[in-house]
Enzyme design. Structure first.
Site, PDB file in Angstrom:
ATOM      1  N   SER A 221       0.730  -0.924  -0.063  1.00  0.00           N
ATOM      2  CA  SER A 221      -0.324  -0.559   0.149  1.00  0.00           C
ATOM      3  C   SER A 221       1.317   1.130  -0.172  1.00  0.00           C
ATOM      4  CB  SER A 221      -1.180  -0.436   1.070  1.00  0.00           C
ATOM      5  OG  SER A 221      -0.006  -0.261   2.388  1.00  0.00           O
ATOM      6  N   GLY A 223      -0.646   4.539   0.007  1.00  0.00           N
ATOM      7  CA  GLY A 223      -1.219   5.445   1.490  1.00  0.00           C
ATOM      8  C   GLY A 223      -2.033   6.244  -0.571  1.00  0.00           C
ATOM      9  N   GLU A 225      -1.288   7.480  -2.584  1.00  0.00           N
ATOM     10  CA  GLU A 225      -1.177   7.268  -4.306  1.00  0.00           C
ATOM     11  C   GLU A 225      -1.147   5.418  -4.889  1.00  0.00           C
ATOM     12  OE1 GLU A 225       3.367   7.494  -5.203  1.00  0.00           O
ATOM     13  OE2 GLU A 225       3.578   8.744  -3.378  1.00  0.00           O
ATOM     14  N   GLY A 226      -2.261   4.867  -3.993  1.00  0.00           N
ATOM     15  CA  GLY A 226      -3.126   3.986  -4.552  1.00  0.00           C
ATOM     16  C   GLY A 226      -2.108   2.529  -3.565  1.00  0.00           C
ATOM     17  N   GLY A 252      -4.982   0.013   6.145  1.00  0.00           N
ATOM     18  CA  GLY A 252      -4.444  -1.406   6.092  1.00  0.00           C
ATOM     19  C   GLY A 252      -4.926  -2.633   6.221  1.00  0.00           C
ATOM     20  N   ASP A 253      -5.468  -2.658   7.418  1.00  0.00           N
ATOM     21  CA  ASP A 253      -6.543  -3.866   8.292  1.00  0.00           C
ATOM     22  C   ASP A 253      -7.805  -3.959   7.219  1.00  0.00           C
ATOM     23  OD1 ASP A 253      -4.623  -3.568  10.193  1.00  0.00           O
ATOM     24  OD2 ASP A 253      -5.966  -2.360  11.153  1.00  0.00           O
TER      25      ASP A 253
END
Length: 311
Positions: A221, A223, A225-226, A252-253
Site C-alpha cells: 500500500s 498511501g 498513491e494507491g 491496511g487492516d
C-alpha cells in the site's frame, strides 16, 4: 470460510481532534473518541461488516482487556483471548485539523509471560477448523521477533492460508516461512528489502522477488498513491480514491479484511485490487480507528482506477 485473526498486542485507541496542535501549550479538544484497536481486531471488524464471521484471538490483560472483550461481543464478533497479568495498553492519536496530520503515541503493552504458551495451545486447537489465519501488528517485547515465523509454519502444517501484515524483523522472519500473502505499506516494505525504493518500478521488482520466493500474493500500500498488487504473472497498480484524510489507522487492516472477502468470492486480481483500494481509501476518511463498511466499499470500488503493468 473460517477465519482467525490474531492480535498479540491489542489496545484501546484514544483519538483527540484539535483545530491545531500547539506544542508546549494548553490545547483544547474538538472531539474525543475511544475505539477498540489492534490490527487483527480491526480486520475482524471489517469482516463482520462484509458478512464473514471470524474469531478474534490473542492476549489481553486487566480491565481494559475486559472492556475489549465486551466491545467485541457487542459488535457481534466472536473472541477467544488468553488473559495475562498487567493491563492492556492505551494508544493516543492526536489529529491536527489545520494541517490534516495525525500524531500517534503507541504504548509498548504488558509483558505476557507464560500467557503466550497458553495462547499457542489454544490456537493449535482452533487451526483444524480454520481456512485463513491473519497475523498482524506489533507483539509484546517478551515474545520475540520469531513469533510470526513460528505461527506461520504452524498454520501451514494444518493447510491454513496465512496473511501476514507486520513490520521490521517480525515481518522478515515471518517471510521466511512463506505465508500466502503479505500487505506492508511502503516504509514497511522498504524495511523488508533493506533500502529506499525510488519509484514504482523498484517496488514492483522487489515484490516480484518475494513472490518468486514462494509468497503467493504481495500487496504494497502506497498511501494516497494507491497500491501495487502482485500475484502469479500479473501486476496491478491502483490509484486511491480522492478523500479527505482523517486517520490512517486501520486502513491496511481494512485492505486485509477485504482481501479475505475477495478470496471467498474467488475474484480475479484486478477486482480484488479495486475492492482493497476502495476499503483503504474510505477508512482513512474516518476518525479514530473506524473501518470501511461493506456498503461503502460496494458503492465506490468501481471508481478505483487500475492499470495492469505486467503479465
Amino acid at each position: 470460510m473460517n477465519v482467525i485473526t490474531v492480535t498479540l498486542n491489542p489496545c484501546i485507541d484514544e483519538t483527540v481532534e484539535l483545530q491545531e496542535l500547539c506544542l508546549g501549550e494548553t490545547n483544547r479538544a474538538e472531539e474525543i473518541r475511544r475505539d477498540v484497536g489492534g490490527k487483527g481486531i480491526n480486520v475482524s471488524k471489517i469482516l463482520r461488516s462484509f458478512g464473514i464471521p471470524s474469531v478474534a484471538t490473542g492476549i489481553l490483560a486487566g480491565e481494559k482487556g475486559r472492556y475489549i472483550e465486551r466491545n467485541l461481543q457487542t459488535e457481534g464478533i466472536e473472541s477467544r483471548f488468553v488473559f495475562t497479568l498487567g493491563e492492556t495498553r492505551t494508544n493516543f492519536k492526536i489529529f491536527d485539523q489545520s494541517k490534516g496530520l495525525m500524531t500517534e503515541i503507541n504504548a509498548p503493552g504488558a509483558n505476557v509471560g507464560n500467557a503466550y504458551d497458553k495462547f499457542r495451545s489454544m490456537l493449535i486447537s482452533m487451526l483444524p477448523h480454520c481456512d485463513v489465519l491473519v497475523l498482524s501488528g506489533s507483539v509484546p517485547s517478551d515474545i520475540g521477533d520469531a513469533v510470526y515465523h513460528e505461527l506461520t509454519k504452524l498454520a501451514k502444517s494444518y493447510g491454513v492460508k496465512v496473511i501476514l501484515d507486520a513490520d521490521g524483523e517480525k515481518m522478515r522472519r515471518g517471510l521466511e516461512a512463506c505465508p500466502f500473502a503479505i500487505k506492508p505499506n511502503r516504509p514497511e516494505f522498504e524495511r523488508i528489502v533493506g533500502r529506499e525504493l525510488r519509484d514504482i518500478d523498484e517496488i514492483i521488482a522487489e515484490a516480484r522477488k518475494i513472490a518468486d520466493g514462494g509468497v503467493e500474493m504481495v500487496v504494497v500500500s502506497l498511501g494516497g498513491e494507491g497500491a501495487v498488487f502482485v500475484r502469479d504473472e500479473l501486476v496491478v497498480r491502483t490509484k486511491s480514491l480522492p478523500v479527505q484524510v482523517k486517520s490512517a489507522a486501520g486502513a491496511g487492516d481494512a485492505m486485509v479484511g477485504t482481501l479475505i472477502y475477495a478470496m471467498k468470492k474467488k475474484y480475479p486480481l484486478t477486482e480484488t485490487a479495486k475492492l482493497m483500494t476502495a476499503a483503504g481509501s474510505i477508512t482513512v476518511a474516518k476518525a479514530g480507528t473506524q473501518v470501511a463498511t461493506f456498503g461503502e466499499v460496494a458503492a465506490n470500488y468501481e471508481r478505483v482506477e487500475t492499470k495492469v503493468l505486467f503479465f
